[in-house]
Design a protein around this motif. Structure first.
Motif, PDB file in Angstrom:
ATOM      1  N   MET A  96      -8.402   1.952 -35.518  1.00 50.81           N
ATOM      2  CA  MET A  96      -6.986   2.514 -34.836  1.00 50.81           C
ATOM      3  C   MET A  96      -7.494   3.453 -33.488  1.00 50.81           C
ATOM      4  O   MET A  96      -8.288   4.010 -33.686  1.00 50.81           O
ATOM      5  CB  MET A  96      -6.188   3.650 -35.790  1.00 50.81           C
ATOM      6  CG  MET A  96      -5.171   4.249 -35.002  1.00 50.81           C
ATOM      7  SD  MET A  96      -4.215   5.359 -35.992  1.00 50.81           S
ATOM      8  CE  MET A  96      -3.236   4.487 -37.019  1.00 50.81           C
ATOM      9  N   TYR A  97      -7.031   2.862 -32.430  1.00 51.71           N
ATOM     10  CA  TYR A  97      -7.453   3.769 -31.152  1.00 51.71           C
ATOM     11  C   TYR A  97      -6.249   4.539 -30.772  1.00 51.71           C
ATOM     12  O   TYR A  97      -5.154   3.503 -30.178  1.00 51.71           O
ATOM     13  CB  TYR A  97      -8.175   2.812 -30.015  1.00 51.71           C
ATOM     14  CG  TYR A  97      -9.575   2.494 -30.457  1.00 51.71           C
ATOM     15  CD1 TYR A  97     -10.270   3.303 -31.377  1.00 51.71           C
ATOM     16  CD2 TYR A  97     -10.014   1.430 -29.727  1.00 51.71           C
ATOM     17  CE1 TYR A  97     -11.325   2.690 -31.668  1.00 51.71           C
ATOM     18  CE2 TYR A  97     -11.387   1.045 -30.199  1.00 51.71           C
ATOM     19  CZ  TYR A  97     -12.012   1.550 -30.724  1.00 51.71           C
ATOM     20  OH  TYR A  97     -13.335   1.201 -31.170  1.00 51.71           O
ATOM     21  N   ASN A  98      -5.974   5.680 -30.391  1.00 51.59           N
ATOM     22  CA  ASN A  98      -4.715   6.400 -30.106  1.00 51.59           C
ATOM     23  C   ASN A  98      -3.503   5.777 -30.731  1.00 51.59           C
ATOM     24  O   ASN A  98      -2.543   5.415 -29.895  1.00 51.59           O
ATOM     25  CB  ASN A  98      -4.581   6.182 -28.369  1.00 51.59           C
ATOM     26  CG  ASN A  98      -5.961   6.647 -27.874  1.00 51.59           C
ATOM     27  OD1 ASN A  98      -6.582   7.803 -28.136  1.00 51.59           O
ATOM     28  ND2 ASN A  98      -6.525   5.762 -27.101  1.00 51.59           N
ATOM     29  N   PHE A  99      -3.495   5.697 -32.137  1.00 51.13           N
ATOM     30  CA  PHE A  99      -2.407   5.302 -32.722  1.00 51.13           C
ATOM     31  C   PHE A  99      -2.173   3.934 -32.872  1.00 51.13           C
ATOM     32  O   PHE A  99      -1.253   3.456 -33.469  1.00 51.13           O
ATOM     33  CB  PHE A  99      -1.178   5.888 -32.283  1.00 51.13           C
ATOM     34  CG  PHE A  99      -1.248   7.519 -32.328  1.00 51.13           C
ATOM     35  CD1 PHE A  99      -1.477   8.208 -33.294  1.00 51.13           C
ATOM     36  CD2 PHE A  99      -1.278   7.947 -30.796  1.00 51.13           C
ATOM     37  CE1 PHE A  99      -1.523   9.561 -33.461  1.00 51.13           C
ATOM     38  CE2 PHE A  99      -1.289   9.391 -31.054  1.00 51.13           C
ATOM     39  CZ  PHE A  99      -1.460  10.177 -32.054  1.00 51.13           C
ATOM     40  N   SER A 140      -9.305   4.117 -39.722  1.00 46.78           N
ATOM     41  CA  SER A 140      -8.930   5.074 -38.833  1.00 46.78           C
ATOM     42  C   SER A 140      -9.341   6.535 -38.885  1.00 46.78           C
ATOM     43  O   SER A 140     -10.064   6.757 -40.248  1.00 46.78           O
ATOM     44  CB  SER A 140      -7.130   5.378 -38.640  1.00 46.78           C
ATOM     45  OG  SER A 140      -6.904   5.608 -39.988  1.00 46.78           O
ATOM     46  N   GLY A 141      -9.594   7.301 -38.001  1.00 45.91           N
ATOM     47  CA  GLY A 141     -10.110   8.526 -38.320  1.00 45.91           C
ATOM     48  C   GLY A 141      -9.391   9.582 -39.284  1.00 45.91           C
ATOM     49  O   GLY A 141     -10.003  10.350 -39.957  1.00 45.91           O
ATOM     50  N   ASP A 146       1.074   4.270 -42.770  1.00 43.98           N
ATOM     51  CA  ASP A 146       2.616   4.154 -43.248  1.00 43.98           C
ATOM     52  C   ASP A 146       3.485   5.412 -42.750  1.00 43.98           C
ATOM     53  O   ASP A 146       4.246   5.678 -43.222  1.00 43.98           O
ATOM     54  CB  ASP A 146       2.554   4.341 -44.900  1.00 43.98           C
ATOM     55  CG  ASP A 146       2.053   2.928 -45.436  1.00 43.98           C
ATOM     56  OD1 ASP A 146       2.367   1.959 -44.925  1.00 43.98           O
ATOM     57  OD2 ASP A 146       1.396   3.055 -46.540  1.00 43.98           O
ATOM     58  N   SER A 147       2.810   6.069 -41.822  1.00 48.98           N
ATOM     59  CA  SER A 147       3.389   7.311 -41.072  1.00 48.98           C
ATOM     60  C   SER A 147       4.133   6.596 -39.898  1.00 48.98           C
ATOM     61  O   SER A 147       3.954   5.810 -39.516  1.00 48.98           O
ATOM     62  CB  SER A 147       2.583   8.270 -40.555  1.00 48.98           C
ATOM     63  OG  SER A 147       1.443   7.714 -39.486  1.00 48.98           O
ATOM     64  N   HIS A 151       0.717   2.634 -35.465  1.00 48.63           N
ATOM     65  CA  HIS A 151       1.143   1.379 -34.771  1.00 48.63           C
ATOM     66  C   HIS A 151      -0.002   0.564 -34.942  1.00 48.63           C
ATOM     67  O   HIS A 151       0.064  -0.353 -33.830  1.00 48.63           O
ATOM     68  CB  HIS A 151       1.452   1.997 -33.328  1.00 48.63           C
ATOM     69  CG  HIS A 151       2.533   3.001 -32.941  1.00 48.63           C
ATOM     70  ND1 HIS A 151       3.833   2.610 -33.500  1.00 48.63           N
ATOM     71  CD2 HIS A 151       2.273   4.048 -32.559  1.00 48.63           C
ATOM     72  CE1 HIS A 151       4.577   3.550 -33.364  1.00 48.63           C
ATOM     73  NE2 HIS A 151       3.574   4.650 -32.744  1.00 48.63           N
ATOM     74  N   GLN A 152      -0.811   0.603 -35.717  1.00 50.21           N
ATOM     75  CA  GLN A 152      -1.904  -0.307 -36.035  1.00 50.21           C
ATOM     76  C   GLN A 152      -1.724  -1.338 -36.807  1.00 50.21           C
ATOM     77  O   GLN A 152      -1.572  -2.414 -36.496  1.00 50.21           O
ATOM     78  CB  GLN A 152      -3.122   0.435 -36.296  1.00 50.21           C
ATOM     79  CG  GLN A 152      -4.462  -0.444 -36.882  1.00 50.21           C
ATOM     80  CD  GLN A 152      -5.446   0.550 -37.693  1.00 50.21           C
ATOM     81  OE1 GLN A 152      -4.861   1.651 -38.374  1.00 50.21           O
ATOM     82  NE2 GLN A 152      -6.775   0.429 -37.797  1.00 50.21           N
ATOM     83  N   VAL A 153      -1.801  -0.986 -38.063  1.00 48.82           N
ATOM     84  CA  VAL A 153      -1.521  -2.147 -39.235  1.00 48.82           C
ATOM     85  C   VAL A 153      -0.298  -2.828 -39.053  1.00 48.82           C
ATOM     86  O   VAL A 153      -0.056  -4.033 -38.989  1.00 48.82           O
ATOM     87  CB  VAL A 153      -1.751  -1.408 -40.504  1.00 48.82           C
ATOM     88  CG1 VAL A 153      -1.200  -2.458 -41.487  1.00 48.82           C
ATOM     89  CG2 VAL A 153      -3.263  -1.012 -40.794  1.00 48.82           C
TER      90      VAL A 153
END
Length: 197
Positions: A96-99, A140-141, A146-147, A151-153
Motif C-alpha cells: 500500500m502506497y499512500n492508501f 501495508s505499514g 476494510d477501512s 484503496h489498495q485491496v
C-alpha cells in the motif's frame, strides 16, 4: 503443465512483505505442481510507460493505419495480455502506497484492460474474459484493511474481477511498520497461505 503468472510491484525488493508472501505461496504451489512453470512480471524492476493520450490514440487507430510508433505502443499491451492469457493461475503482490496501489501496478492494469480481449461490454454491463483463478498478496505499514481509506485491496479485487479473474483468496499483512503486531500479522498471513494451498 500449469503456469503461474506472478506480478510483483513493490519498490522494496527482497525486503518487501507482499513479495515475501508471494514467495511463500509460489514455493508451496510448486511443491504441489512440480512440473509447473512460474512466469514473473516485476513492474517495479521493469516499469511500464504511463497511459497517455498517445497510448489511447494508438489503441483507437485502426491496425492498418497505425504508425510504427503506435504499433510499438500497442505491442506493449499485446505482450502483457498474451502473457496473462497463457497463465492458468495469477498471483498479484502489492504494497500500500499512500492508501492505494503502486502506480507501476496501475499502469499494468491499464495495459491489460482491453475491450474485446480481456473484457467486453454487454447489455448487462462489462463481462471479464480471462476466466482463471487469482490470488492477492498485500501488505501495508498500518492496519487499514476494510477501512474507508483502504484503496489498495478493493482496487485490486475490483479490477481482477473486471477482466474475469476469479479471486480465490486475498492474503493481507497489515501493520508492517508497527513492530510485533506487524510480525504477528505477517505470520498469520503465511499460515493462511499454507491452509489455502
Amino acid at each position: 503443465m500449469a503456469t503461474l503468472l506472478r506480478i510483483d510491484s513493490s519498490a522494496s525488493g527482497d525486503a518487501s512483505k507482499s513479495r515475501q508472501l508471494t514467495d511463500n505461496f509460489v514455493e508451496q504451489w510448486l511443491a504441489k505442481n512440480p512440473e509447473g512453470q512460474v512466469v514473473t512480471r516485476d513492474v517495479n524492476a521493469n516499469p511500464l510507460p504511463h497511459f497517455t493520450s498517445e497510448t489511447l490514440g494508438a489503441l483507437f487507430t485502426a491496425e492498418e493505419d497505425r504508425t510504427d510508433e503506435q504499433k510499438a505502443i500497442v505491442s506493449i499491451g499485446d505482450e502483457l495480455i498474451e502473457e496473462i492469457e497463457n497463465a492458468d493461475v495469477v498471483a498479484v503482490s502489492a504494497p500500500m502506497y499512500n492508501f492505494g496501489i503502486p502506480s507501476t501496478l496501475k499502469s499494468y492494469f491499464d495495459y491489460i484492460a482491453r475491450a474485446g480481449r480481456t473484457f467486453q461490454y454487454t447489455e448487462n454491463g462489462p463481462k471479464g474474459l480471462l476466466d482463471k483463478d487469482a490470488y492477492i498478496f498485500a501488505a501495508s505499514g498500518s492496519f487499514l484493511a476494510d477501512s474507508p481509506v483502504d484503496h489498495q485491496v478493493p482496487h485490486i479485487q475490483t479490477f481482477l474481477g473486471f477482466v474475469g479473474l476469479n479471486v480465490k483468496e486475498t492474503f493481507i499483512a497489515g501493520g508492517q511498520a508497527m513492530g510485533e503486531a506487524g510480525e504477528e500479522a505477517f505470520a498469520k498471513a503465511k499460515e493462511q497461505i499454507a491452509a489455502a494451498v
